[in-house]
Write an enzyme that holds these catalytic residues in place. Sequence first.
Site, PDB file in Angstrom:
ATOM      1  N   ARG A   1     -15.380   5.747  -5.351  1.00 26.92           N
ATOM      2  CA  ARG A   1     -15.340   5.959  -3.939  1.00 26.92           C
ATOM      3  C   ARG A   1     -15.801   7.325  -3.433  1.00 26.92           C
ATOM      4  O   ARG A   1     -15.002   8.299  -3.938  1.00 26.92           O
ATOM      5  CB  ARG A   1     -13.905   5.656  -3.424  1.00 26.92           C
ATOM      6  CG  ARG A   1     -13.470   4.068  -4.017  1.00 26.92           C
ATOM      7  CD  ARG A   1     -12.375   3.948  -2.829  1.00 26.92           C
ATOM      8  NE  ARG A   1     -11.664   2.658  -3.309  1.00 26.92           N
ATOM      9  CZ  ARG A   1     -10.445   1.847  -2.788  1.00 26.92           C
ATOM     10  NH1 ARG A   1     -10.379   2.334  -1.408  1.00 26.92           N
ATOM     11  NH2 ARG A   1     -10.368   0.941  -3.238  1.00 26.92           N
TER      12      ARG A   1
ATOM     13  N   ASN B   1      -3.036  -9.384  -1.970  1.00 24.96           N
ATOM     14  CA  ASN B   1      -3.668  -8.956  -0.817  1.00 24.96           C
ATOM     15  C   ASN B   1      -4.679 -10.132  -0.299  1.00 24.96           C
ATOM     16  O   ASN B   1      -5.268 -10.631  -1.266  1.00 24.96           O
ATOM     17  CB  ASN B   1      -4.632  -7.876  -1.253  1.00 24.96           C
ATOM     18  CG  ASN B   1      -3.921  -6.528  -1.623  1.00 24.96           C
ATOM     19  OD1 ASN B   1      -2.931  -6.270  -1.000  1.00 24.96           O
ATOM     20  ND2 ASN B   1      -4.116  -5.817  -2.721  1.00 24.96           N
TER      21      ASN B   1
ATOM     22  N   GLY C   1       0.626  -1.217  -0.070  1.00 24.46           N
ATOM     23  CA  GLY C   1       0.102   0.024  -0.068  1.00 24.46           C
ATOM     24  C   GLY C   1       0.750   1.487  -0.009  1.00 24.46           C
ATOM     25  O   GLY C   1       0.324   2.321   0.465  1.00 24.46           O
TER      26      GLY C   1
ATOM     27  N   ARG D   1      -7.445 -10.537   1.362  1.00 30.61           N
ATOM     28  CA  ARG D   1      -8.473  -9.991   1.742  1.00 30.61           C
ATOM     29  C   ARG D   1      -9.654  -9.841   0.597  1.00 30.61           C
ATOM     30  O   ARG D   1      -9.076  -9.777  -0.579  1.00 30.61           O
ATOM     31  CB  ARG D   1      -8.457  -8.736   2.839  1.00 30.61           C
ATOM     32  CG  ARG D   1      -7.976  -7.759   1.824  1.00 30.61           C
ATOM     33  CD  ARG D   1      -7.845  -6.128   2.370  1.00 30.61           C
ATOM     34  NE  ARG D   1      -7.722  -5.204   1.520  1.00 30.61           N
ATOM     35  CZ  ARG D   1      -6.382  -4.810   1.130  1.00 30.61           C
ATOM     36  NH1 ARG D   1      -5.309  -5.297   1.503  1.00 30.61           N
ATOM     37  NH2 ARG D   1      -6.306  -3.772  -0.015  1.00 30.61           N
TER      38      ARG D   1
ATOM     39  N   GLU E   1      -1.878  -8.564  -7.321  1.00 29.40           N
ATOM     40  CA  GLU E   1      -1.517  -7.052  -7.925  1.00 29.40           C
ATOM     41  C   GLU E   1      -0.229  -7.218  -8.824  1.00 29.40           C
ATOM     42  O   GLU E   1       0.512  -7.825  -8.601  1.00 29.40           O
ATOM     43  CB  GLU E   1      -0.961  -6.061  -6.914  1.00 29.40           C
ATOM     44  CG  GLU E   1      -2.366  -5.661  -5.834  1.00 29.40           C
ATOM     45  CD  GLU E   1      -1.992  -4.694  -5.004  1.00 29.40           C
ATOM     46  OE1 GLU E   1      -2.773  -4.331  -4.345  1.00 29.40           O
ATOM     47  OE2 GLU E   1      -0.789  -4.181  -4.957  1.00 29.40           O
TER      48      GLU E   1
ATOM     49  N   TYR F   1      12.502   0.544 -11.170  1.00 33.32           N
ATOM     50  CA  TYR F   1      11.183   1.338 -10.959  1.00 33.32           C
ATOM     51  C   TYR F   1      10.573   1.498 -12.244  1.00 33.32           C
ATOM     52  O   TYR F   1      11.213   1.826 -13.309  1.00 33.32           O
ATOM     53  CB  TYR F   1      11.895   2.736 -10.389  1.00 33.32           C
ATOM     54  CG  TYR F   1      10.747   3.774 -10.215  1.00 33.32           C
ATOM     55  CD1 TYR F   1       9.564   3.224  -9.223  1.00 33.32           C
ATOM     56  CD2 TYR F   1      10.512   4.629 -10.990  1.00 33.32           C
ATOM     57  CE1 TYR F   1       8.650   4.319  -8.966  1.00 33.32           C
ATOM     58  CE2 TYR F   1       9.336   5.472 -10.713  1.00 33.32           C
ATOM     59  CZ  TYR F   1       8.431   5.248  -9.691  1.00 33.32           C
ATOM     60  OH  TYR F   1       7.511   6.245  -9.794  1.00 33.32           O
ATOM     61  N   ILE F   2       9.314   0.855 -12.354  1.00 38.03           N
ATOM     62  CA  ILE F   2       8.693   1.144 -13.456  1.00 38.03           C
ATOM     63  C   ILE F   2       8.070   2.419 -13.627  1.00 38.03           C
ATOM     64  O   ILE F   2       7.244   2.911 -12.645  1.00 38.03           O
ATOM     65  CB  ILE F   2       7.571   0.060 -13.487  1.00 38.03           C
ATOM     66  CG1 ILE F   2       7.955  -1.382 -13.386  1.00 38.03           C
ATOM     67  CG2 ILE F   2       6.550   0.064 -14.791  1.00 38.03           C
ATOM     68  CD1 ILE F   2       8.704  -2.101 -14.266  1.00 38.03           C
TER      69      ILE F   2
HETATM   70  C1  MV4 Z   1       6.200   0.074  -7.743  1.00 40.80           C
HETATM   71  C2  MV4 Z   1       6.099   1.347  -8.612  1.00 40.80           C
HETATM   72  C3  MV4 Z   1       7.044   1.150  -9.765  1.00 40.80           C
HETATM   73  N1  MV4 Z   1       7.947   0.367 -10.059  1.00 40.80           N
HETATM   74  N2  MV4 Z   1       7.070  -0.967  -8.136  1.00 40.80           N
HETATM   75  C4  MV4 Z   1       2.846   1.416  -4.768  1.00 40.80           C
HETATM   76  C5  MV4 Z   1       2.039   0.681  -3.851  1.00 40.80           C
HETATM   77  C6  MV4 Z   1       2.618  -0.765  -3.946  1.00 40.80           C
HETATM   78  N3  MV4 Z   1       1.463  -1.905  -3.961  1.00 40.80           N
HETATM   79  C7  MV4 Z   1       3.384  -0.984  -5.223  1.00 40.80           C
HETATM   80  N4  MV4 Z   1       3.558   0.519  -5.530  1.00 40.80           N
HETATM   81  C8  MV4 Z   1       4.228   1.068  -6.636  1.00 40.80           C
HETATM   82  N5  MV4 Z   1       5.349  -0.087  -6.973  1.00 40.80           N
HETATM   83  C9  MV4 Z   1       8.072  -0.595  -9.110  1.00 40.80           C
HETATM   84  N6  MV4 Z   1       8.972  -1.890  -9.301  1.00 40.80           N
HETATM   85  C10 MV4 Z   1       5.164   2.221  -8.570  1.00 40.80           C
HETATM   86  C11 MV4 Z   1       4.311   1.989  -7.396  1.00 40.80           C
HETATM   87  C12 MV4 Z   1       3.135   3.061  -7.249  1.00 40.80           C
HETATM   88  C13 MV4 Z   1       2.050   2.812  -7.516  1.00 40.80           C
HETATM   89  C14 MV4 Z   1       1.559   1.343  -7.683  1.00 40.80           C
HETATM   90  C15 MV4 Z   1       0.187   1.450  -7.929  1.00 40.80           C
HETATM   91  C16 MV4 Z   1      -0.683   2.143  -7.580  1.00 40.80           C
HETATM   92  C17 MV4 Z   1      -0.044   3.458  -7.538  1.00 40.80           C
HETATM   93  C18 MV4 Z   1       0.912   3.912  -7.178  1.00 40.80           C
HETATM   94  C19 MV4 Z   1       1.462   5.149  -7.018  1.00 40.80           C
HETATM   95  C20 MV4 Z   1       2.768   5.351  -6.988  1.00 40.80           C
HETATM   96  C21 MV4 Z   1       3.725   4.146  -6.876  1.00 40.80           C
END
Ligand code: MV4
Length: 446
Positions: free
Chosen positions: A338, A290, A164, A292, A275, A202-203
């Site tokens: 929401r 997740n 999260g 839940r 996810e 980092y994507i």
């Molecule tokens: C990432 C990412 C980019 N690259 N991982 C944010 C919550 C967590 N569940 C994972 N997240 C992210 N992981 C990599 N390798 C960018 C996010 C992220 C994000 C992911 C989903 C929805 C909103 C987001 C907002 C900021 C960053």
Amino acid sequence: MFSKILIANRGEIALRIIRACRELGIETVVVYSEADRNASYIELADEAICIGPASPAQSYLNIPAIISAAEVADVDAIHPGYGFLAENAHFAQICLDCGIAFIGPRPESMRMLGDKVAARELAKKAHVPVVPGSDGQIKDEKEAIKLANKIGYPVIVKAAAGGGGRGMRVAHNDISLRNAFATARAEAESAFKDGTVYLEKYIIEPRHVEVQIMADKSGNALHFFERDCSIQRRHQKLIEESPCPILDERTREELCKAALKVIKEAKYENAATVEFLLDRNKKFYFIEVNTRIQVEHPVTEMVTGIDLIKMQLRVAGGQNINLKQRDITHSGVAIECRINAEDPDRNFAPCPGKVDKFILPGGMGVRVDTHIYQGAVVTPYYDSMIAKLIVHRPTREEAIITMKRALSEFRIGPIKTTIPACFKILSHNMYLQNKVDTSFIEQHLS
Ligand code: MV4
């Protein structure tokens, strides 16, 4: 099958679970805090037990109080809803030790998948694509820098106990990585009492796509297709939809099969969400599971026509899923907005207060899941979500038109809500053209 269950939650999900139980002929016991004593769903439950003061620590997170209520009411099972104790393996174990079924996964699965490093290794073992990154945890800065130079910047340091969005830091070079590593570890140590971190590429500007799964105790696991949850603000989802509008049928099938592989590898039971991040080339990467039922489950219910809460209750009660994967189909498009008691003009600050005006939308293709009524008081103690507005129409274009119509019918006052923010997003060209990613709100609604 259970004859009586306790609902260890509040708000719209408490009502949602009561509705499923009523249709299955299961008696319900709802627990509530002093702040929720006038909640609408207390009337609809068969029994209601006050478990403590408003503060979550003293009520909805108060394990002894909840277990005592369950013992007094003599229930067969506890449904944790989402949030609060829903992903607390310790609580699930206590339920089992007290002879009460936990409506969710086994505590071991929860504990294992709650560790994002272990979940990532599990996905690799199941031959599911993960984001390029570390094998297991990263022990020190030196190891982090060596790996970052191998996979290339930018990279993200994540807490194993996170999820999260907590305990994450992005780094663009060796210097910022030293800092990211130290702060992510310190944040994880203080927030989760576990400083374990790992590293991923980092994507950039990903879409967040997740697959709904249900599994029974005999190892039958089915997927219920995907949801696109890219419209988020600070890791709080605002709009979700199913199906993901940019996936082709082939990628969708691969994605859903990948999610099932993870779940089968974990010998998981009950509801889960797997996810993934979707990059610009529409390649998907597993990120976490997740354990839940999620807030946004109704969009999946609308496109598949299946009641996921009833299914959770049945499989937790020991029934096998009497469906085959080919029996699960999806039709049309569902979107959920929401509705939070927040002021979008004041940086989405919580906006509690009395609800003097409450006029619900309705009509063709409209579903509202809410516990709020005219005269209800929204307190500041809990999550600000007060309603979920869901539409289901044959096409995305029609779903957007119906959602905008329903949002404009929905009248809540004098408290401020996210209704106008949702309307703006649904009117935005980028949303209509599917050109959104997880940074959309920050970039276009601030
Ligand atoms: C990432 C990412 C980019 N690259 N991982 C944010 C919550 C967590 N569940 C994972 N997240 C992210 N992981 C990599 N390798 C960018 C996010 C992220 C994000 C992911 C989903 C929805 C909103 C987001 C907002 C900021 C960053």
